[in-house]
Scaffold this motif. Structure first.
Motif, PDB file in Angstrom:
ATOM      1  N   ARG A   1      -9.853   0.877  -2.407  1.00  0.00           N
ATOM      2  CA  ARG A   1      -8.458   1.304  -2.498  1.00  0.00           C
ATOM      3  C   ARG A   1      -7.664   0.925  -1.262  1.00  0.00           C
ATOM      4  O   ARG A   1      -6.535   0.458  -1.348  1.00  0.00           O
ATOM      5  N   ARG A   2      -8.260   1.154  -0.109  1.00  0.00           N
ATOM      6  CA  ARG A   2      -7.558   0.811   1.129  1.00  0.00           C
ATOM      7  C   ARG A   2      -7.304  -0.688   1.185  1.00  0.00           C
ATOM      8  O   ARG A   2      -6.251  -1.134   1.606  1.00  0.00           O
ATOM      9  N   SER A   3      -8.289  -1.432   0.737  1.00  0.00           N
ATOM     10  CA  SER A   3      -8.163  -2.876   0.784  1.00  0.00           C
ATOM     11  C   SER A   3      -7.071  -3.342  -0.165  1.00  0.00           C
ATOM     12  O   SER A   3      -6.246  -4.203   0.156  1.00  0.00           O
ATOM     13  N   LEU A   4      -7.046  -2.736  -1.351  1.00  0.00           N
ATOM     14  CA  LEU A   4      -6.014  -3.091  -2.323  1.00  0.00           C
ATOM     15  C   LEU A   4      -4.626  -2.801  -1.752  1.00  0.00           C
ATOM     16  O   LEU A   4      -3.703  -3.608  -1.858  1.00  0.00           O
ATOM     17  N   ASP A   5      -4.516  -1.639  -1.136  1.00  0.00           N
ATOM     18  CA  ASP A   5      -3.230  -1.271  -0.547  1.00  0.00           C
ATOM     19  C   ASP A   5      -2.800  -2.265   0.513  1.00  0.00           C
ATOM     20  O   ASP A   5      -1.637  -2.645   0.600  1.00  0.00           O
TER      21      ASP A   5
ATOM     22  N   ASP B   1       1.817   8.854 -10.613  1.00  0.00           N
ATOM     23  CA  ASP B   1       1.829   9.704  -9.431  1.00  0.00           C
ATOM     24  C   ASP B   1       0.599  10.578  -9.330  1.00  0.00           C
ATOM     25  O   ASP B   1       0.483  11.417  -8.460  1.00  0.00           O
ATOM     26  N   ALA B   2      -0.309  10.395 -10.234  1.00  0.00           N
ATOM     27  CA  ALA B   2      -1.456  11.287 -10.247  1.00  0.00           C
ATOM     28  C   ALA B   2      -2.133  11.309  -8.884  1.00  0.00           C
ATOM     29  O   ALA B   2      -2.474  12.345  -8.361  1.00  0.00           O
ATOM     30  N   ASP B   3      -2.268  10.170  -8.295  1.00  0.00           N
ATOM     31  CA  ASP B   3      -2.953  10.064  -7.019  1.00  0.00           C
ATOM     32  C   ASP B   3      -1.989   9.551  -5.987  1.00  0.00           C
ATOM     33  O   ASP B   3      -1.844   8.369  -5.796  1.00  0.00           O
ATOM     34  N   THR B   4      -1.324  10.420  -5.318  1.00  0.00           N
ATOM     35  CA  THR B   4      -0.315   9.914  -4.400  1.00  0.00           C
ATOM     36  C   THR B   4      -0.940   9.111  -3.282  1.00  0.00           C
ATOM     37  O   THR B   4      -0.311   8.256  -2.728  1.00  0.00           O
ATOM     38  N   ALA B   5      -2.153   9.425  -2.991  1.00  0.00           N
ATOM     39  CA  ALA B   5      -2.791   8.716  -1.887  1.00  0.00           C
ATOM     40  C   ALA B   5      -2.782   7.219  -2.135  1.00  0.00           C
ATOM     41  O   ALA B   5      -2.483   6.423  -1.260  1.00  0.00           O
ATOM     42  N   GLU B   6      -3.048   6.868  -3.361  1.00  0.00           N
ATOM     43  CA  GLU B   6      -3.140   5.441  -3.631  1.00  0.00           C
ATOM     44  C   GLU B   6      -1.751   4.825  -3.766  1.00  0.00           C
ATOM     45  O   GLU B   6      -1.612   3.643  -3.937  1.00  0.00           O
ATOM     46  N   LEU B   7      -0.765   5.662  -3.708  1.00  0.00           N
ATOM     47  CA  LEU B   7       0.562   5.143  -3.965  1.00  0.00           C
ATOM     48  C   LEU B   7       1.244   4.568  -2.747  1.00  0.00           C
ATOM     49  O   LEU B   7       2.222   3.873  -2.844  1.00  0.00           O
ATOM     50  N   SER B   8       0.707   4.898  -1.616  1.00  0.00           N
ATOM     51  CA  SER B   8       1.446   4.600  -0.407  1.00  0.00           C
ATOM     52  C   SER B   8       2.003   3.183  -0.385  1.00  0.00           C
ATOM     53  O   SER B   8       3.169   2.965  -0.103  1.00  0.00           O
TER      54      SER B   8
END
Lengths: 143, 1012
Positions: free
Chosen positions: B378-382, B611-618
């Motif tokens: 996820r971090r990498s995708l972001d 918006d389910a996972d705001t963390a991944e939304l950044s």
């Protein structure tokens, strides 16, 4: 605002301690704990100690059969929380002597006392083990 | 097994533990609850010990996830128990079971207060902790002063004070209106001098909350924080108990550096140097060590130091070090460090322009996209998403596509969406874009929302060159054995429109196209059928000369659906059937769709909805802000009535350019008004697409995303939606209230060159200006006070005709607690009192905050005070004989002030008061030079004659070589002399009959001359 909750869950997924610093209804807690436990317990040693879930970031650490899961907001320093977990465990170790799941289970009140000395309203209050344990020792002496 | 002091409790816990299944557990718990209930009911026989035991059982049961809806009273009542063990249980269990809105809590307020003001410090601690955890408004009202007293008391021991600090933090956060922190900066500074690290740790949390709320008030604390960092970094005066694996309280270090990130900058060079020395030491001196705890703790400090450097290092002294470190981190094996490396690199992208350096690590980041750990993926995708630009879009998007095939379920939708957005934003050519989206649909059709394929249709429709290519691609995909329904939709649509462009290719005759599409019809769901019916109508229209066989086939389909139960399908079947009999008329009606009005992507809207996972939304947000979608605005605001509230625009003086905007707002709202959002099935709008030319000529008003209501495109034509970006104006009465008076801030800035222009709970806009002649330069400091990124930041300058203003690019995202600086160049063309306006908006949560702020690029900024000798003054004064170069006016309603004050005011307006020139002590004479492009440097002279007997009136004479300047300057000074310059209208010009001021008996010029 920092720490939102602290959970201690064994590897069967049974909650051994739950302390929330924001109000959630019982249903919300049940759902949240279920989801988090499912996510975190499935992870292996090679994976990192952080799991993103809903609005939380879960920083977790496993000690033998027990998982310590700390839910924080996105503004916390993850490694600092990770070591805070360890500090908690070391503090319990000092008190119980090689703490195990059963100590926490059967001395739920003591675990709560310790947490109460360490975290307040989601913020870290104290990191000195001596200071954390002082009130408990006082009480033990009294009884 | 160690037994607890409470035997009954231990027995119960082990009973529950021994339950073999959930059902047994429930039975045991129910039994216990029944038992507790009975015990509580006949309270007579309950000893404090028993009460304590039962209350713990309740807490245990509650923790197991069972509702405990009684016994709260008993828990609360233990708070008033005289002995510590009972009291402690009462406090802890109450704060676990109850929340601040609980009625029972009110019963405890008195007991809690007694404990707080009492002498027993262990009781004090318990009480403070309870209030700190669940204290609500009533606690704040009754306890705040006591808690403050404890915190600051010198006689109180640290164990009480550290709790008081966090208790106060809670009360302040929950009820900042009750807890008065005005003037707290001194106390806070004093608290930060604390030696005890426990108290300091708690106080630092309190400080972070205060400084986040208003950093301006706490500048004096900044050096203290740097001192603390120095003390910790050098390990001076840190007791062993606070050293963790050799590191002086890493938590306090982290918190202190967090606090420092709330200050936009550190101006004092020596403090800055001291801090940077500490940071440098952390950056350079953190090594990887074997002990995992030590390693984590030192890296916790290191990552915080990195964040602080990114925030403060506008000079980029240490930035390259940071990037190098992060580059190292994302390549290590240790997963935690790699995770944080990726996360911080993404953060860094938001703060500074390091795209190019980060791009060097692209291969490494892509490797992490395939990591077995989803957190790292996820971090990498972001990060990939954030670092994507035109140069690397192809590589990155292709990686995402490749990964899509194997990605976990949880990430596919996000991946698909991100790939689509990046492809659209950075497509090097449009055919590539079409390829990507079709691949996306092919590989992950389930995760491709309608918005994504609507968008392809828009692009293809609007780009003629692309049409044959897209049609060909669509045709190719239809040959695949099993294709996703979305693919059927998009290819049917494209082929309906453009298959005639392929007619000469093999397999592309109308008949063949019809056959291959019709083959899919039995497999598709109801909403897709209308699209196919439209496609058939188009194919039929394009088969020239008419092919009777094809015609019969298609008519057969229509007649089959004529009685379809689905109204949409039925209507289309009937209508197309009838139309197709019209012959030539069909050609006009079913002609190719005209171009869509240019609009921005609604995908971003979609991105925000997941918006389910705001963390991944950044990162999505990050991008979204760089490309605010108009559609997004329209759908978000849901205006309930179409009346444009332009009055909001009139709030401040708006230069003439704003007319266009008024209209735009009108249009925007009318458009949005007719639109019900998102709910209706897409079929309706497809029909609208096809039929709209029936009703009107010109571009189809139907946007695939927006008009889902089957408006059929009768409304909102002419690209009105392009204006939607302005729609949020009507949403201005949002809940975000500015801090401080905007007008006052503006006034203050008219007289000085730096300060705060605007502030609310989330944003602060500071301003710094330099002036040279007719030119000037502002730097706007846009600060995000928030702990989340600030989205959709827009800053537009509405400039009056006399000013040329050029605002540099304002980023659409301001990262958490970051500040961005935006230079604004100003050129003054001619004298005028009109004011430039900064139209500033941002998005917080779902509400848009919009403010129109006057910019202090006012007339006096272009003045240069000049000292003139008596001789020069009088010769000028005489030569500027009368109107229009010299104007005189009697001003009433003047703010009463002494001559000295008035002289100060003039000086602060950059009119240099020349004492002694006017022998009458009640008069003031001032001179200045005005600069503008049209007037060049021009000398201005001012004379003010006051009446010592009546300070509310005076006579003012202004002279200069330019009539417009004279007038504007006179009015300008007047505005500053009368009461409340901005809001109160300058008093009406004195009527002729007004009593003449004593000194007005003769022309002051002559008078002055005479005095010479």
């Amino acid at each position: 605002m920092g720490i939102r909750f602290i959970l201690m869950v064994n590897k069967q997924g049974q909650t051994r301690l739950a302390q929330y610093y924001e109000y959630l209804t019982l249903e919300e807690r049940r759902a949240l704990e279920g989801e988090i436990v499912r996510k975190c317990l499935a992870r292996n040693e090679q994976q990192c100690s952080f799991v993103e879930h809903r609005n939380y970031k879960i920083v977790y650490r496993r000690y033998a059969s027990l998982f310590f899961l700390v839910g924080v907001d996105n503004e916390e320093n993850e490694l600092a929380i990770l070591e805070f977990i360890h500090l908690l465990v070391e503090t319990m170790d000092r008190h119980f002597g090689n703490v195990c799941e059963l100590d926490i289970m059967f001395h739920l009140e003591k675990a709560h006392f310790m947490l109460e000395e360490m975290v307040m309203n989601g913020c870290i209050v104290e990191t000195s083990k001596t200071n954390i344990l002082a009130p408990i020792q006082l009480m033990d002496k009294a009884s | 097994m160690a037994l607890s002091g409470m035997r009954g409790l231990s027995v119960f816990i082990s009973d529950v533990r021994n339950c073999r299944n959930k059902e047994q557990e429930r039975l045991r718990v129910d039994k216990e609850l029944g038992n507790i209930r009975t015990r509580f009911k006949n309270e007579k026989g309950l000893t404090p010990y028993e009460k304590k035991k039962y209350v713990w059982k309740m807490l245990y049961i509650y923790m197991l996830g069972y509702d405990v809806d009684f016994g709260h009273m008993e828990a609360v009542s233990l708070i008033s128990a005289p002995k510590y063990p009972e009291k402690q249980v009462g406090y802890i269990v109450t704060s676990c079971l109850l929340n601040e809105n609980h009625d029972f809590l009110r019963l405890a307020i008195n007991a809690v207060r007694n404990d707080i003001i009492g002498r027993n410090e262990t009781f004090q601690c318990l009480a403070l902790t309870l209030v700190g955890n669940i204290g609500g408004r009533e606690f704040a009202e009754s306890l705040a002063p006591d808690v403050q007293k404890l915190l600051l008391s010198s006689s109180c021991r640290p164990l009480v004070r550290k709790k008081a600090a966090l208790c106060l933090l809670r009360l302040f956060r929950k009820n900042s209106d009750v807890v008065n922190v005005d003037g707290w900066s001194d106390r806070m500074a004093q608290l930060l001098d604390e030696r005890d690290l426990g108290v300091l740790t708690s106080s630092m949390s309190l400080f972070v909350a205060l400084v986040a709320n208003n950093h301006e008030a706490y500048w004096s604390c900044l050096p203290k924080c740097v001192k603390i960092m120095e003390r910790l970094a050098r390990n001076q005066d840190v007791p062993q108990e606070y050293t963790y694996y050799g590191i002086p309280s890493p938590w306090l270090q982290v918190k202190t550096m967090r606090a420092l990130q709330y200050f936009p900058t550190i101006e004092d060079p020596s403090i800055r140097r001291a801090l940077f020395e500490v940071l440098q030491r952390i950056l350079m001196g953190t090594d990887v060590v074997k002990n995992v705890n030590k390693n984590n703790a030192s890296h916790a400090v290191l990552f915080e130091a990195l964040a602080l450097v990114m925030h403060l290092d506008s000079e980029k002294e240490m930035m390259s070090q940071c990037v190098a470190l992060l580059g190292k981190f994302i390549a290590v094996r240790e997963p935690n460090i790699r995770y944080l490396g990726l996360e911080n690199m993404t953060r860094m992208l938001m703060v500074t322009d390091v795209h190019e350096i980060i791009k060097r690590h692209q291969a490494q980041i892509i490797t992490s996209l395939k990591d077995p750990d989803i957190s790292i993926r996820r971090r990498s995708l972001d990060l990939l998403y954030g670092m994507c630009d035109v140069s690397n879009a192809k590589d990155i998007v292709e990686e995402l596509l490749q990964y899509l095939a194997t990605a976990d379920f949880a990430m596919r939708e996000e991946l698909a969406l991100k790939a689509a957005i990046l492809a659209e934003k950075f497509a090097p050519d449009l055919s590539w874009y079409v390829d990507v989206i079709l691949q996306l649909i092919d590989k992950a059709g389930d995760f491709v929302s309608d918005d994504i394929w609507f968008r392809v249709v828009q692009f293809v429709t609007n780009n003629e060159d692309l049409q044959p290519y897209a049609a060909l691609k669509a045709r190719e995909y239809l040959d695949k054995p099993a294709i996703h329904e979305t693919m059927v939709k998009v290819s049917a649509y494209l082929l309906g429109e453009y298959s005639h462009l392929l007619a000469r290719r093999p397999g592309c005759s109308p008949k063949e196209i019809f056959a291959i599409i019709h083959e899919k019809l039995p497999t598709v769901s109801t909403p897709t059928i209308p699209i196919l019916l439209s496609t058939y109508a188009k194919i039929l229209m394009h088969s020239q000369p008419p092919d009777p066989e094809l015609q019969n086939q298609i008519w057969a389909v229509y007649s089959k659906y004529e009685s379809c139960i689905d109204a949409e399908i039925q209507q289309r079947a009937v209508e197309y059937f009838a139309l197709s009999k019209k012959g030539a008329a069909l050609m006009d009606i079913l002609a190719e769709m005209p171009k869509f009005p240019e609009r921005q992507s609604s995908l971003i809207k979609k991105a925000e909805d997941t918006d389910a996972d705001t963390a991944e939304l950044s990162a999505i947000k990050l991008r979204a802000q760089q490309q605010t979608s108009n559609a997004l605005v329209a759908t978000d605001q849901r205006p309930t009535n179409g009346a444009p509230q332009v009055s909001q625009l009139g709030m401040v003086m708006i230069p003439s350019t704003s007319d266009a905007e008024h209209n735009a707002v009108d249009q925007g709202l009318t458009q949005a008004n007719g639109v019900s959002v998102n709910d209706a099935p897409p079929t309706a709008d497809m029909l609208g697409d096809l039929l709209s030319p029936l009703a009107i000529e010109g571009p189809p008003a139907v946007s695939t995303q927006l008009d889902h209501n089957g408006v059929h495109g009768h409304e909102g034509t002419n690209g009105a939606d392009d204006a939607l970006a302005l729609a949020p104006v009507e949403n201005q009465e949002s809940t975000v209230q500015p801090i401080g008076d905007i007008a006052e801030r503006f006034q203050a800035l008219c007289l000085k060159d730096s300060g705060v222009l605007y502030e609310d709970p989330y944003v602060q806009i500071g301003i710094k200006a330099e002036w040279r002649g007719h030119q000037g330069r502002f730097v706007l400091f846009l600060g995000n006070k928030n702990t989340a990124p600030l989205d959709s930041v827009h800053a537009v300058i509405l400039s009056p005709s006399h000013l040329k203003l050029e605002l540099s690019l304002v980023p659409e995202v301001i990262p958490p607690r970051a500040q961005v600086q935006c230079p604004l160049e100003v050129v003054n063309l001619r004298p005028s009192r009109d004011v430039a306006v900064l139209d500033f908006s941002y998005k917080f949560g779902s509400s848009l905050v919009n403010n129109k702020l006057r910019l202090p690029a006012v007339l006096n900024k272009f003045l240069q005070p000049i000292q003139v000798s008596a001789e020069e003054f009088f010769s000028q004064w005489r030569s500027l004989a009368g109107p229009p170069l010299k104007l005189q006016e009697v001003v009433r309603g003047v703010r009463p002030m002494s001559l000295g004050e008035m002289a100060n005011l003039l000086n602060s307006l950059r009119l240099m008061v020349c004492p002694g020139l006017d022998p009458n002590a009640s008069n003031l004479v001032a001179s200045t030079t005005f600069y503008s492009e049209s007037t060049r440097a021009m000398l201005c002279l001012v004379r003010i004659e006051t009446d010592p007997a009546d300070r509310t009136q005076l006579r003012m004479t202004v002279a200069s070589g330019d009539p417009a300047l004279t007038f504007e300057l006179k009015e300008f000074i007047k505005e500053h002399l009368v009461i409340i310059p901005t809001t109160a209208k300058p008093p009406a010009p004195a009527p002729q009959a007004a009593p003449t001021p004593p000194i007005a008996s003769s022309d002051p010029g002559a008078l002055l001359a005479g005095l010479l």
